[in-house]
Design a protein around this motif. Structure first.
Motif, PDB file in Angstrom:
ATOM      1  N   GLY A 187      -5.927  -1.091  -9.160  1.00 48.09           N
ATOM      2  CA  GLY A 187      -6.722  -0.309  -8.228  1.00 48.09           C
ATOM      3  C   GLY A 187      -8.216  -0.537  -8.339  1.00 48.09           C
ATOM      4  O   GLY A 187      -9.003   0.231  -7.765  1.00 48.09           O
ATOM      5  N   THR A 192      -7.239  -6.786  -3.866  1.00 44.56           N
ATOM      6  CA  THR A 192      -6.066  -6.517  -3.043  1.00 44.56           C
ATOM      7  C   THR A 192      -4.859  -6.303  -3.949  1.00 44.56           C
ATOM      8  O   THR A 192      -4.893  -6.590  -5.153  1.00 44.56           O
ATOM      9  CB  THR A 192      -5.781  -7.700  -2.116  1.00 44.56           C
ATOM     10  N   LYS A 193      -3.775  -5.840  -3.362  1.00 48.00           N
ATOM     11  CA  LYS A 193      -2.538  -5.677  -4.130  1.00 48.00           C
ATOM     12  C   LYS A 193      -2.082  -7.017  -4.695  1.00 48.00           C
ATOM     13  O   LYS A 193      -1.587  -7.099  -5.821  1.00 48.00           O
ATOM     14  CB  LYS A 193      -1.448  -5.070  -3.250  1.00 48.00           C
ATOM     15  N   LEU A 235      -6.351   4.338  -4.986  1.00 42.38           N
ATOM     16  CA  LEU A 235      -4.990   4.180  -4.498  1.00 42.38           C
ATOM     17  C   LEU A 235      -4.327   5.534  -4.291  1.00 42.38           C
ATOM     18  O   LEU A 235      -4.585   6.501  -5.024  1.00 42.38           O
ATOM     19  CB  LEU A 235      -4.162   3.374  -5.496  1.00 42.38           C
ATOM     20  N   SER A 236      -3.427   5.597  -3.316  1.00 40.24           N
ATOM     21  CA  SER A 236      -2.546   6.754  -3.178  1.00 40.24           C
ATOM     22  C   SER A 236      -1.411   6.605  -4.177  1.00 40.24           C
ATOM     23  O   SER A 236      -1.161   5.518  -4.718  1.00 40.24           O
ATOM     24  CB  SER A 236      -1.984   6.836  -1.764  1.00 40.24           C
ATOM     25  N   GLU A 238       1.707   6.657  -3.501  1.00 35.99           N
ATOM     26  CA  GLU A 238       2.702   5.758  -2.903  1.00 35.99           C
ATOM     27  C   GLU A 238       2.300   4.295  -3.087  1.00 35.99           C
ATOM     28  O   GLU A 238       3.145   3.442  -3.411  1.00 35.99           O
ATOM     29  CB  GLU A 238       2.869   6.085  -1.425  1.00 35.99           C
ATOM     30  N   GLU A 239       1.023   4.010  -2.881  1.00 30.16           N
ATOM     31  CA  GLU A 239       0.541   2.629  -3.073  1.00 30.16           C
ATOM     32  C   GLU A 239       0.683   2.208  -4.527  1.00 30.16           C
ATOM     33  O   GLU A 239       1.097   1.074  -4.826  1.00 30.16           O
ATOM     34  CB  GLU A 239      -0.922   2.528  -2.649  1.00 30.16           C
ATOM     35  N   TYR A 240       0.342   3.107  -5.417  1.00 29.09           N
ATOM     36  CA  TYR A 240       0.404   2.769  -6.834  1.00 29.09           C
ATOM     37  C   TYR A 240       1.844   2.484  -7.268  1.00 29.09           C
ATOM     38  O   TYR A 240       2.108   1.508  -7.978  1.00 29.09           O
ATOM     39  CB  TYR A 240      -0.179   3.902  -7.672  1.00 29.09           C
ATOM     40  N   GLU A 242       4.261   1.429  -5.422  1.00 32.00           N
ATOM     41  CA  GLU A 242       4.671   0.149  -4.825  1.00 32.00           C
ATOM     42  C   GLU A 242       4.172  -1.023  -5.664  1.00 32.00           C
ATOM     43  O   GLU A 242       4.914  -1.983  -5.926  1.00 32.00           O
ATOM     44  CB  GLU A 242       4.107   0.046  -3.408  1.00 32.00           C
ATOM     45  N   ILE A 243       2.918  -0.953  -6.099  1.00 34.68           N
ATOM     46  CA  ILE A 243       2.352  -2.026  -6.915  1.00 34.68           C
ATOM     47  C   ILE A 243       3.077  -2.113  -8.256  1.00 34.68           C
ATOM     48  O   ILE A 243       3.380  -3.210  -8.746  1.00 34.68           O
ATOM     49  CB  ILE A 243       0.840  -1.802  -7.114  1.00 34.68           C
TER      50      ILE A 243
END
Length: 302
Positions: A187, A192-193, A235-236, A238-240, A242-243
């Motif tokens: 993050g 980027t991811k 990061l949210s 959900e994003e975290y 996913e990563i």
């Protein structure tokens, strides 16, 4: 289903019991703070050197260990602990001072190992030789703060050393028979991811263990100033999650995952505020791992 090779599983295999890590301080500073490389530290680092849960350095190492044991006494009956020098750079002193601190830390019978948090650029040949010596008495693990492999981000966070320095440090430690754990922050601004996943993939080629840390914006840091100026977003949850799924699947099966997120001092946390609810965060992460059938090494390319 077991999704990843956890630190608890690793410790049970190695020591045959539950092991707790006791955060202590060696009273050291950092070349990024004492003027050698800079005076403000890494951009994300708190005034406590990312060691807010360590016992105060005003106490002796033996006293710190006893205080830390009292804090976890209700959680364990196995009486097995790792002494963990956490805040700042714990190889940043002369060898005689380091030997005294390390010997005092491993002296108690219930201390089964030693963990040392440091920087790759603070591991001279003399220090590595000392670590090898201590490792002959009780197992030593060195934790290296890498955070990212990307040069632009490394410059932004004021890391202060180039990537080959990390590679040399890992190589030197492995030659000395010492295990390495690498810290990575997910993050970071500018990344980027895909860049985050690239860092984890790279680290998996070198390290014995990894700590995956969510970026925390802490009050009083230069990172916090950038955040309040609107320079980046965190990061949210959900994003975290996913990563994390992507990172776990590309890591080799033998790499121990010490951490999937991290604790910060809630009183100093500015963002992301969702990270303060650790139970909710871990439940969401575990549910995401289940729903996506995540398995460590599933997509590892080496």
């Amino acid at each position: 289903m077991k999704h990843y090779y956890s630190i608890n599983e690793y410790y049970r295999k190695k020591y045959g019991k539950k092991v707790y890590r006791l955060a202590i301080s060696g009273g050291m500073t950092c070349p990024n703070r004492d003027g050698t490389l800079g005076s403000r530290g890494c951009i994300f680092c708190s005034a406590g050197g990312s060691g807010e849960f360590a016992a105060p350095a005003s106490l002796s190492v033996a006293e710190q260990l006893e205080e830390a044991k009292r804090r976890v006494s209700a959680k364990t009956s196995d009486n097995a602990y790792i002494a963990y020098f956490q805040p700042f750079t714990n190889t940043y002193a002369d060898v005689d001072t380091l030997r005294r601190l390390y010997d005092e830390a491993i002296a108690p019978e219930d201390i089964v190992g030693l963990a040392i948090g440091t920087r790759p650029d603070c591991l001279s040949d003399e220090v590595v030789a000392l670590l090898k010596e201590i490792n002959g008495k009780k197992p030593v693990t060195v934790e290296l703060g890498l955070q990212t492999i990307h040069e632009k981000t490394a410059d932004y966070i004021r890391r202060g050393y180039a990537l080959p320095v990390y590679e040399k440090a890992v190589n030197d430690l492995h030659k000395a028979g010492i295990e390495v754990v690498t810290h990575v922050i997910l993050g970071l601004p500018l990344e980027t991811k895909e860049m985050m996943v690239e860092t984890v993939s790279y680290v998996g080629r070198f390290t014995d263990g990894i700590k995956l840390q969510l970026l925390h914006v802490i009050e009083g840091t230069d990172l916090c100033e950038d955040y309040r100026r609107g320079s980046f977003e965190t990061l949210s949850l959900e994003e975290y999650a996913e990563i994390l799924c992507r990172c776990i699947e590309i890591l080799p099966k033998n790499v121990v995952i010490y951490r999937l997120t991290g604790d910060g001092d809630k009183r100093m946390l500015v963002a992301p505020l969702w990270s303060a609810d650790k139970k909710r965060v871990l439940n969401f992460i575990n549910r995401t791992l289940d729903e996506n059938n995540i398995q460590q090494g599933k997509r590892c390319l080496y």
